[in-house]
Design a protein around this motif. Sequence first.
Motif, mmCIF file in Angstrom:
data_model
loop_
_atom_site.group_PDB
_atom_site.id
_atom_site.type_symbol
_atom_site.label_atom_id
_atom_site.label_comp_id
_atom_site.label_asym_id
_atom_site.label_seq_id
_atom_site.Cartn_x
_atom_site.Cartn_y
_atom_site.Cartn_z
ATOM 1 N N TYR B 86 -14.423 -3.443 3.207
ATOM 2 C CA TYR B 86 -14.015 -4.057 1.942
ATOM 3 C C TYR B 86 -12.670 -3.508 1.477
ATOM 4 C CZ TYR B 86 -16.682 0.122 0.525
ATOM 5 O OH TYR B 86 -17.189 1.385 0.416
ATOM 6 N N PHE B 87 -12.014 -2.757 2.342
ATOM 7 C CA PHE B 87 -10.702 -2.220 1.973
ATOM 8 C C PHE B 87 -9.631 -3.285 2.216
ATOM 9 C CE2 PHE B 87 -12.899 1.725 3.472
ATOM 10 C CZ PHE B 87 -13.014 2.304 2.218
ATOM 11 N N PRO B 88 -8.553 -3.245 1.434
ATOM 12 C CA PRO B 88 -7.451 -4.166 1.728
ATOM 13 C C PRO B 88 -6.951 -3.926 3.164
ATOM 14 C CG PRO B 88 -7.152 -3.171 -0.432
ATOM 15 C CD PRO B 88 -8.311 -2.475 0.203
ATOM 16 N N ASP B 89 -6.787 -5.017 3.901
ATOM 17 C CA ASP B 89 -6.385 -4.943 5.308
ATOM 18 C C ASP B 89 -5.132 -4.124 5.549
ATOM 19 O OD1 ASP B 89 -8.342 -6.310 6.490
ATOM 20 O OD2 ASP B 89 -7.292 -8.242 6.585
ATOM 21 N N HIS B 90 -4.210 -4.204 4.604
ATOM 22 C CA HIS B 90 -2.896 -3.604 4.835
ATOM 23 C C HIS B 90 -2.785 -2.175 4.324
ATOM 24 C CE1 HIS B 90 -2.149 -7.853 5.491
ATOM 25 N NE2 HIS B 90 -1.148 -7.456 6.249
ATOM 26 N N PHE B 91 -3.933 -1.610 3.950
ATOM 27 C CA PHE B 91 -3.933 -0.202 3.537
ATOM 28 C C PHE B 91 -4.070 0.709 4.745
ATOM 29 C CE2 PHE B 91 -5.275 0.264 -1.196
ATOM 30 C CZ PHE B 91 -4.050 -0.258 -1.559
ATOM 31 N N LYS B 92 -3.526 1.917 4.579
ATOM 32 C CA LYS B 92 -3.816 2.980 5.531
ATOM 33 C C LYS B 92 -4.716 3.979 4.826
ATOM 34 C CE LYS B 92 0.543 2.585 8.004
ATOM 35 N NZ LYS B 92 1.831 3.201 8.291
#
Lengths: 123, 286, 231
Positions: B86-92
């Motif tokens: 459920y994390f934003p795809d573009h996060f590290k």
Amino acid sequence: MKIIISNQSELPIYAQIREQLKEQILNGQIPEGETLPSIRQLAKEVGVSVITTTRAYSELEAEGFIATMQGKGSVVLPTDNNLLREQYLLRIEEGLSTAIETAKTMGMSKDELTDIFHNLLET
Amino acid sequence: MMELLEVKNLSKHYKNFDLKDISFTLPKGYIMGYVGANGSGKTTTLNLITGVLKCVEGDVRIDGLSREKGEQAYKEKIGYVGDESYFPDHFKIKHIRNVIKDFYPTFSEDKFNGFIRNWNLPENKLIKDFSRGMKVMLMFASVLARDTKLLVLDEATNGLDPVMRTEILKLLQEYVMDGERSVIFSTHILSDLEQIADYIYFIHRGRTILYDAKDELIENFLLVKGESAKIPPALKKELIGLEEKTYGFEAILPSDKAELLGNAFLFEKPTIDQIVIHYIKSREEQ
Amino acid sequence: MRALHFMKIDYMLTRKQMYFMPAILVLAWVVGTGVSKGAMSLLVTCSYVAFVASIFSTAPFGYCVRKNRGFLLLLPATVKERVAGRFLYGLSFVGLLGIFCGILWGVYAMMGYELPLWTVALGLCELAVGILIMALEFLFFYLFGEGKENWQQLSNIVRIAPGMAMFFGMTYFVGKIEEIQGTTAGGMGIDPEVLSGKFMQVGVIAILAALLLTAVAAAVCVKVIENRDYA
């Protein structure tokens, strides 16, 4: 102390734990005065639910094998001779009843059965 | 206050699906398996518990607190792991660490970094390039690194390899170790998770089918097999989810009806899965 | 405080576009100088910047489709804080670009260009319109698009059209300015210089009005989302 759970066993898991602990207390592998792992610790180690280990412990307690003290955990009680005797008696009765059941199923007579019993005693 | 999670008459209406009157309590320090087929309403229930979906009918309390009473405190008590990231795809990882640090006062950066190291999660990859297992472990790291009371897992171990599943089982048991925190997990396949569950709640098409301590469930039912032709009418009435095959039948029978069996049938201890399968069958026939 | 944290999340989500923002600002300047000179070129540049602002300020919506949003919904915060954070992102983003324009005006003034007051006022109006477009786009995205996938084309039109209209409008105006001022034959003979004081008031009022409308838009979004199933 060792506990091995079998999924094939007809015994429920709490009973398997109870029986294996009882066995090891009776034959001295777990000495009297020893503190057993906590209910939650045991559940984690064996990988079963807390309710299951709770039931195993409370039945061992009811049968007089262990005593649980608040904050101190469960301690193995001295297995006095009467208790020991009772346990063994129980087991002998169980074994014999199974034999008798089987004999009845195949319609064996009382005498035939006692013959087998005596023969086995001799060997 | 012994109950960690209280769910009372939870209902939710959709155009083509109803979740109806879900009620249960989960005491502190215990694990509940929330079981049902796909589309039975598991995710809806869990979303209502986490507060991502609005609870309009019924009541949910965590540690005595309802969401209406304090949205922030309520949500802080929950750690949620979903079936997909459920994390934003573009996060590290660093971005996630940053956000959690901002929002959760109990977040321990050391703990979080420890999980990241232990599970070999890549610091410099985008989340969308993580493998499925990595995504799940990152979700676990993000919730276990802070102080929560309730872990909510929605099909979290689906499609993970056995080594990881075992690791997660251990994590869950450690989580409830102090007797203050609880876990509810949903699943459509029980297998290894079944072992550590204290309670089972079983729903089908939005309705409650079974709810009990797992050990009780297993003891309360027998799996019966035998020749279909030999089933007496008195027994047939009591059999649940009777499945007749060419060479015999299989069904579930409440243990207290065992005397109806006589000697003609084979019976054994059922698994939860078997109870579930026959119950679904009996419901579909109605 | 948590609204600011949400704003920070939006900057992290859209960090990529920040990398090429300087290049876009240079491009804006080049476009301006290509169309005209001095104050007029600045007006074009500013309208281009406002155009850019209206497009890129909506970027966080694109990064928050269904599945990726879960994390944000689970955070211990209210709908109000989440929406406020998003609007703060929009305002601060437009504001940052506005500051860039302000600096550009300052540089031009120091270099000795003649910058009539009414052009400054017009520049402020552009900023106000930029803010307003941003607020309306946010309203649109929250009401009709938040979390939805597969509506790329419509969303692109909504993102691009209003800012583009303003940019072309301003370019057209600058092209016609001599006609309006009447310095060429057949002109209208209107001298904006005379109205300078009024222009300035209009500029400031426009910005205040835009900020007020943004607040109203944000409040509407909060109300609508609070009543939604997905909080």
